[in-house]
Write a protein that holds these residues in place. Structure first.
Motif, short mmCIF file in Angstrom:
data_model
loop_
_atom_site.label_atom_id
_atom_site.label_comp_id
_atom_site.label_asym_id
_atom_site.label_seq_id
_atom_site.Cartn_x
_atom_site.Cartn_y
_atom_site.Cartn_z
N ALA A 15 -41.18 -1.11 -27.80
CA ALA A 15 -42.00 -2.27 -28.14
C ALA A 15 -42.43 -3.06 -26.91
N SER A 16 -41.69 -2.95 -25.82
CA SER A 16 -42.03 -3.67 -24.59
C SER A 16 -42.46 -2.73 -23.48
N GLU A 17 -42.80 -1.50 -23.83
CA GLU A 17 -43.12 -0.49 -22.82
C GLU A 17 -44.30 -0.90 -21.94
N GLU A 18 -45.35 -1.46 -22.55
CA GLU A 18 -46.53 -1.82 -21.75
C GLU A 18 -46.21 -2.94 -20.78
N ILE A 19 -45.41 -3.91 -21.20
CA ILE A 19 -45.00 -4.97 -20.29
C ILE A 19 -44.16 -4.39 -19.16
N SER A 20 -43.23 -3.51 -19.51
CA SER A 20 -42.35 -2.91 -18.51
C SER A 20 -43.12 -2.17 -17.43
N GLY A 21 -44.21 -1.53 -17.83
CA GLY A 21 -45.02 -0.78 -16.89
C GLY A 21 -45.87 -1.63 -15.98
N ASN A 22 -45.84 -2.94 -16.19
CA ASN A 22 -46.63 -3.85 -15.36
C ASN A 22 -45.77 -4.90 -14.67
N ILE A 23 -44.53 -4.54 -14.35
CA ILE A 23 -43.64 -5.44 -13.63
C ILE A 23 -43.43 -4.87 -12.23
N PRO A 24 -44.05 -5.43 -11.22
CA PRO A 24 -43.98 -4.84 -9.87
C PRO A 24 -42.61 -4.93 -9.21
N GLN A 25 -41.72 -5.77 -9.75
CA GLN A 25 -40.40 -5.94 -9.12
C GLN A 25 -39.45 -4.78 -9.41
N ILE A 26 -39.81 -3.87 -10.31
CA ILE A 26 -38.93 -2.75 -10.61
C ILE A 26 -39.48 -1.48 -9.97
N ASP A 27 -38.58 -0.52 -9.79
CA ASP A 27 -38.97 0.75 -9.18
C ASP A 27 -39.21 1.84 -10.20
N GLY A 28 -38.78 1.61 -11.42
CA GLY A 28 -38.98 2.59 -12.47
C GLY A 28 -38.40 2.08 -13.78
N PHE A 29 -38.79 2.73 -14.86
CA PHE A 29 -38.24 2.34 -16.16
C PHE A 29 -38.24 3.55 -17.08
N PHE A 30 -37.38 3.49 -18.08
CA PHE A 30 -37.40 4.49 -19.14
C PHE A 30 -37.16 3.79 -20.46
N VAL A 31 -37.47 4.46 -21.56
CA VAL A 31 -37.64 3.78 -22.84
C VAL A 31 -36.80 4.41 -23.94
N TYR A 32 -36.14 3.55 -24.68
CA TYR A 32 -35.46 3.94 -25.91
C TYR A 32 -36.42 3.70 -27.07
N ARG A 33 -36.68 4.73 -27.86
CA ARG A 33 -37.62 4.62 -28.97
C ARG A 33 -36.87 4.61 -30.30
#
Length: 336
Positions: free
Chosen positions: A46-64
């Motif tokens: 549900a927050s995947e699009e926000i997560s992909g636009n946070i420059p302070q992180i180096d990567g993310f993965f998603v629980y669906r």
């Protein structure tokens, strides 16, 4: 603990887009203190699009989330963490921070499953086995009396950080900004020139303002102050949104927000946003809009729009529709 020894940090933040917005100050603060560490975000879809636009992180993965009753979420969580570590050559996470303004058994399990040497989160005030998952529990605070952002930031005091960056702002991607500008141009509108955004959708019935309220509010503001209105909604509410536009005498325009950043973009060019409490309120505030947030049963102290200059109207009976358009007009105090 030496900051230079912390090479890999895992931040676990589930729930929805608004919750992720409230986590951004924590991520910005972490980045300032751990400039050389790899910060990974474990989020929900549900927050995947926000997560992909946070420059302070180096990567993310998603629980669906799914409706599969045979799916074991703990096994799935372990698989996701293991696969991410393998794909990115991470031997271990040095710190795992389970981010929520309170206790969550699933988050505590996820922190434990991560295998991080330091595991931070809020323990339950009750005696629960899950509490043992955190070997560096967050310092207790009066959670019902503080904003979700402050509850998240307080987690960092467990590792000696107290100089927080209290900034939840986001940058709108160029593609989304361009789309909004094209829309404004097509309808002869100029950014920040008498534009109001009405977001009519909400996943809580008690926070869903009736279309008739938006229509009445729009008519008053249009007649008195010459405003145009951009109406946004989830796809299921498009019919309602179009009906509102039709009732605003050529001053209402439906904007198809295919993604959360499309909404952030159009909110950012408005003079103000009117929305029921929820993700739209937080995204709008983070994008730089002045927000008029309408609250039903939810506590605005915890979940109100973060930052200065916003207006919160709380119903007295828990039903957002007890807030009238005239109440909003009075709160806005619009001047020509």
């Amino acid at each position: 603990m030496h900051k230079t020894d912390m090479k890999n940090i895992l931040v676990i933040r589930f729930n929805k887009a608004g919750d992720m917005i409230c986590t951004i100050p924590l991520l910005k603060t972490l980045r300032r203190h751990f400039k050389d560490a790899a910060i990974t975000l474990f989020a929900e879809d549900a927050s995947e699009e926000i997560s992909g636009n946070i420059p302070q992180i180096d990567g993310f993965f998603v629980y669906r989330k799914t409706d599969n009753m045979f799916r074991n979420k703990y096994v799935e969580c372990r698989k996701l963490i293991k696969n991410y570590k393998k794909a990115h050559g991470i031997k271990k996470f040095d710190i795992a921070i389970a981010v929520k303004g309170g206790f969550s058994s699933f988050l505590s399990a996820a922190a434990c499953i991560s295998g991080a040497g330091i595991r931070i989160g809020y323990r339950s005030p009750q005696k629960r086995l899950w509490n043992l998952c955190y070997n560096l529990p967050a310092n207790p605070i009066d959670l019902p009396s503080v904003h979700q952002v402050e509850a998240c930031l307080n987690l960092l005091t467990a590792i000696g950080i107290s100089d927080f960056i209290r900034d939840a702002s986001i940058s709108v991607p160029a593609a989304a900004a361009d789309k909004a500008y094209v829309f404004l141009t097509a309808h002869k509108m100029t950014p920040k020139k008498r534009i109001a955004v009405f977001n009519i959708s909400n996943n809580r019935e008690s926070s869903t303002w009736y279309p008739e309220n938006f229509i009445k509010l729009g008519r008053i503001i249009s007649q008195k102050y010459g405003y145009n209105f951009i109406i946004t909604s989830i796809p299921a509410d498009k019919g309602k949104a179009v009906r509102i536009c039709d009732q605003l005498n050529g001053k209402g325009f439906f904007y198809d927000t295919a993604g959360l950043m499309d909404f952030a973009a159009v909110a950012s060019v408005s003079n103000f946003l009117v929305a029921g409490d929820g993700g739209a309120v937080h995204i709008g505030a983070a994008a730089g809009a002045k927000v008029i947030a309408l609250f039903g049963q939810t506590n605005p102290i915890i979940y109100g729009p973060y930052g200065e200059g916003h207006i919160v109207l709380k119903s007295k009976d828990g039903n957002v529709n007890s807030i009238t358009p005239d109440d909003v007009i009075t709160a806005l105090s619009i001047h020509e």
